[in-house]
Motif scaffolding. Structure first.
Motif, PDB file in Angstrom:
ATOM      1  N   GLY A 215       2.631 -14.358  43.331  1.00 44.87           N
ATOM      2  CA  GLY A 215       3.762 -14.001  42.494  1.00 44.87           C
ATOM      3  C   GLY A 215       3.541 -12.710  41.727  1.00 44.87           C
ATOM      4  O   GLY A 215       2.776 -11.837  42.143  1.00 44.87           O
ATOM      5  N   ARG A 216       4.221 -12.628  40.572  1.00 50.80           N
ATOM      6  CA  ARG A 216       4.189 -11.398  39.787  1.00 50.80           C
ATOM      7  C   ARG A 216       3.788 -11.672  38.336  1.00 50.80           C
ATOM      8  O   ARG A 216       4.020 -12.745  37.806  1.00 50.80           O
ATOM      9  N   LEU A 217       3.220 -10.642  37.731  1.00 51.28           N
ATOM     10  CA  LEU A 217       2.724 -10.713  36.363  1.00 51.28           C
ATOM     11  C   LEU A 217       3.089  -9.408  35.659  1.00 51.28           C
ATOM     12  O   LEU A 217       2.898  -8.326  36.209  1.00 51.28           O
ATOM     13  N   LYS A 218       3.627  -9.524  34.439  1.00 44.93           N
ATOM     14  CA  LYS A 218       3.941  -8.331  33.651  1.00 44.93           C
ATOM     15  C   LYS A 218       2.997  -8.225  32.471  1.00 44.93           C
ATOM     16  O   LYS A 218       2.694  -9.232  31.818  1.00 44.93           O
ATOM     17  N   ILE A 219       2.530  -7.028  32.228  1.00 45.30           N
ATOM     18  CA  ILE A 219       1.640  -6.785  31.094  1.00 45.30           C
ATOM     19  C   ILE A 219       2.492  -6.535  29.857  1.00 45.30           C
ATOM     20  O   ILE A 219       3.299  -5.604  29.820  1.00 45.30           O
ATOM     21  N   GLY A 220       2.315  -7.373  28.846  1.00 43.44           N
ATOM     22  CA  GLY A 220       3.079  -7.236  27.617  1.00 43.44           C
ATOM     23  C   GLY A 220       2.352  -6.397  26.585  1.00 43.44           C
ATOM     24  O   GLY A 220       1.669  -5.423  26.905  1.00 43.44           O
ATOM     25  N   GLU A 221       2.445  -6.794  25.354  1.00 43.09           N
ATOM     26  CA  GLU A 221       1.854  -6.029  24.249  1.00 43.09           C
ATOM     27  C   GLU A 221       0.328  -6.062  24.309  1.00 43.09           C
ATOM     28  O   GLU A 221      -0.274  -7.093  24.619  1.00 43.09           O
ATOM     29  N   ILE A 222      -0.297  -4.939  24.020  1.00 45.01           N
ATOM     30  CA  ILE A 222      -1.760  -4.816  24.022  1.00 45.01           C
ATOM     31  C   ILE A 222      -2.224  -4.385  22.626  1.00 45.01           C
ATOM     32  O   ILE A 222      -1.722  -3.401  22.076  1.00 45.01           O
ATOM     33  N   ASN A 223      -3.175  -5.127  22.074  1.00 46.17           N
ATOM     34  CA  ASN A 223      -3.745  -4.775  20.769  1.00 46.17           C
ATOM     35  C   ASN A 223      -5.268  -4.829  20.840  1.00 46.17           C
ATOM     36  O   ASN A 223      -5.834  -5.608  21.613  1.00 46.17           O
ATOM     37  N   SER A 224      -5.902  -3.982  20.056  1.00 51.12           N
ATOM     38  CA  SER A 224      -7.366  -3.981  19.984  1.00 51.12           C
ATOM     39  C   SER A 224      -7.822  -5.013  18.952  1.00 51.12           C
ATOM     40  O   SER A 224      -7.186  -5.193  17.912  1.00 51.12           O
ATOM     41  N   THR A 225      -8.930  -5.679  19.248  1.00 49.98           N
ATOM     42  CA  THR A 225      -9.492  -6.654  18.315  1.00 49.98           C
ATOM     43  C   THR A 225     -10.559  -5.987  17.458  1.00 49.98           C
ATOM     44  O   THR A 225     -11.010  -4.878  17.753  1.00 49.98           O
ATOM     45  N   LYS A 226     -10.981  -6.684  16.414  1.00 53.66           N
ATOM     46  CA  LYS A 226     -12.024  -6.134  15.540  1.00 53.66           C
ATOM     47  C   LYS A 226     -13.353  -5.984  16.262  1.00 53.66           C
ATOM     48  O   LYS A 226     -14.207  -5.194  15.861  1.00 53.66           O
ATOM     49  N   LYS A 227     -13.540  -6.747  17.330  1.00 53.84           N
ATOM     50  CA  LYS A 227     -14.798  -6.685  18.077  1.00 53.84           C
ATOM     51  C   LYS A 227     -14.740  -5.711  19.251  1.00 53.84           C
ATOM     52  O   LYS A 227     -15.614  -5.704  20.111  1.00 53.84           O
ATOM     53  N   GLY A 228     -13.698  -4.881  19.288  1.00 52.55           N
ATOM     54  CA  GLY A 228     -13.619  -3.855  20.313  1.00 52.55           C
ATOM     55  C   GLY A 228     -13.084  -4.329  21.652  1.00 52.55           C
ATOM     56  O   GLY A 228     -13.191  -3.619  22.657  1.00 52.55           O
ATOM     57  N   LYS A 229     -12.499  -5.519  21.669  1.00 55.63           N
ATOM     58  CA  LYS A 229     -11.903  -6.010  22.906  1.00 55.63           C
ATOM     59  C   LYS A 229     -10.380  -5.831  22.852  1.00 55.63           C
ATOM     60  O   LYS A 229      -9.853  -5.209  21.942  1.00 55.63           O
ATOM     61  N   PHE A 230      -9.696  -6.376  23.844  1.00 54.27           N
ATOM     62  CA  PHE A 230      -8.249  -6.204  23.926  1.00 54.27           C
ATOM     63  C   PHE A 230      -7.547  -7.560  23.946  1.00 54.27           C
ATOM     64  O   PHE A 230      -7.896  -8.428  24.748  1.00 54.27           O
ATOM     65  N   ALA A 231      -6.585  -7.708  23.041  1.00 57.00           N
ATOM     66  CA  ALA A 231      -5.729  -8.896  23.054  1.00 57.00           C
ATOM     67  C   ALA A 231      -4.476  -8.524  23.834  1.00 57.00           C
ATOM     68  O   ALA A 231      -3.715  -7.646  23.425  1.00 57.00           O
ATOM     69  N   VAL A 232      -4.283  -9.184  24.974  1.00 61.49           N
ATOM     70  CA  VAL A 232      -3.222  -8.782  25.896  1.00 61.49           C
ATOM     71  C   VAL A 232      -2.230  -9.923  26.096  1.00 61.49           C
ATOM     72  O   VAL A 232      -2.615 -11.070  26.351  1.00 61.49           O
ATOM     73  N   GLU A 233      -0.959  -9.605  25.975  1.00 63.06           N
ATOM     74  CA  GLU A 233       0.113 -10.550  26.263  1.00 63.06           C
ATOM     75  C   GLU A 233       0.414 -10.489  27.775  1.00 63.06           C
ATOM     76  O   GLU A 233       0.662  -9.398  28.311  1.00 63.06           O
ATOM     77  N   LEU A 234       0.382 -11.617  28.432  1.00 62.32           N
ATOM     78  CA  LEU A 234       0.649 -11.683  29.863  1.00 62.32           C
ATOM     79  C   LEU A 234       1.913 -12.508  30.095  1.00 62.32           C
ATOM     80  O   LEU A 234       2.078 -13.584  29.539  1.00 62.32           O
ATOM     81  N   ILE A 235       2.797 -11.981  30.919  1.00 57.86           N
ATOM     82  CA  ILE A 235       4.068 -12.657  31.209  1.00 57.86           C
ATOM     83  C   ILE A 235       4.089 -12.987  32.697  1.00 57.86           C
ATOM     84  O   ILE A 235       4.202 -12.104  33.547  1.00 57.86           O
ATOM     85  N   ARG A 236       3.954 -14.249  33.008  1.00 54.59           N
ATOM     86  CA  ARG A 236       3.892 -14.706  34.408  1.00 54.59           C
ATOM     87  C   ARG A 236       5.274 -15.129  34.879  1.00 54.59           C
ATOM     88  O   ARG A 236       5.952 -15.931  34.239  1.00 54.59           O
ATOM     89  N   TYR A 237       5.719 -14.558  35.992  1.00 54.87           N
ATOM     90  CA  TYR A 237       7.001 -14.943  36.598  1.00 54.87           C
ATOM     91  C   TYR A 237       6.793 -16.229  37.416  1.00 54.87           C
ATOM     92  O   TYR A 237       5.923 -16.283  38.276  1.00 54.87           O
ATOM     93  N   LEU A 238       7.622 -17.240  37.149  1.00 52.25           N
ATOM     94  CA  LEU A 238       7.464 -18.530  37.799  1.00 52.25           C
ATOM     95  C   LEU A 238       8.341 -18.647  39.042  1.00 52.25           C
ATOM     96  O   LEU A 238       9.313 -17.935  39.193  1.00 52.25           O
TER      97      LEU A 238
END
Length: 257
Positions: free
Chosen positions: A234-257
């Protein structure tokens, strides 16, 4: 600042430049010209280029609000006001109760009549009833007379108004993940719930596309708005991306069902 064209792949650049030349010709002649059905990346980049030209208007149409493949009408604003219908809809019906057919089955049968992919828009599956397709108006009669089978199922075709299209907004599920990088192998494996090694294998097999373009490198970096497609998943959309305090990435993932 580098021009937008610098970042486009050769195929995409060729298509957007062709549309740009066509729009200038239409504007100089004070007429409207229309493309065939475009993929989302080509439509998006063409619109970005054309919005910078004051004397040219561009309108994308796919037949219904959620359409993925659209035709682009370009030209002088006055010429577009009296623009004729440039998209037609067909209903393909048959007994699919015991022999269900996929999007690929319908598309393959349509292309098997000799029509090029660019002349066909979205295909809306309707389960046991069949499917509805979008196409250019000039090919309606040809499809109705030429398409008599999808897979092993005999079908009949009839033109329908665009208002008769039976579409539903895509169903999605949104969740978040924390990742060390924005590489496609990291985000797609999290989004599709498969191992990273499996995702790398799929990339090697050319089964992964980003924004409808096949990728071959698992270190491709993704950004907000990107669409990742995996064959059979299927398909996946990349949503909002934010940096964490530990230098990683908090990523919103939108999965099409």
């Amino acid at each position: 600042m580098l021009p937008l064209a610098f970042f486009l792949c050769p195929g995409l650049l060729r298509e957007t430049q062709r549309i740009l030349y066509m729009s200038r010709r239409a504007s100089s002649r004070r007429e409207a010209l229309h493309t065939d059905f475009l993929t989302p990346p080509i439509l998006k980049e063409s619109m970005l280029l054309l919005e910078k030209l004051a004397d040219i208007k561009a309108v994308g149409q796919g037949g219904y609000p959620q359409a993925e493949r659209c035709r682009l009408s370009v030209g002088h604003p006055e010429a577009l006001m009296n623009d004729p219908d440039i998209i037609a809809a067909l209903s393909i019906t048959g007994n699919f109760a015991f022999q269900p057919c996929s999007h690929g089955d319908f598309l393959g049968s349509i292309l098997g009549t000799g029509i090029s992919r660019e002349k066909v828009g979205d295909i809306i599956l309707q389960g046991e009833k069949g499917a509805q397709i979008l196409t250019v108006p000039e090919l309606v009669d040809f499809i109705m007379s030429s398409l008599d089978k999808v897979g092993n199922v005999s079908v009949s075709c009839a033109r329908i108004p665009l208002l008769a299209l039976e579409y539903e907004p895509p169903r999605t599920r949104t969740f978040n993940t924390i990742e060390a990088s924005l590489r496609v192998d990291a985000l797609a494996s999290a989004g599709f719930k498969i191992s990273r090694s499996k995702l790398v294998d799929l990339i090697s097999n050319r089964d992964v596309r980003v924004n409808w373009t096949t990728i071959t490198k698992n270190n491709t970096i993704l950004k907000t708005g990107d669409i990742v497609s995996v064959s059979g998943k299927g398909r996946l959309k990349i949503g909002e991306i934010n940096s964490t305090k530990k230098g990683k990435f908090a990523v919103e993932l939108i999965r099409y069902l």
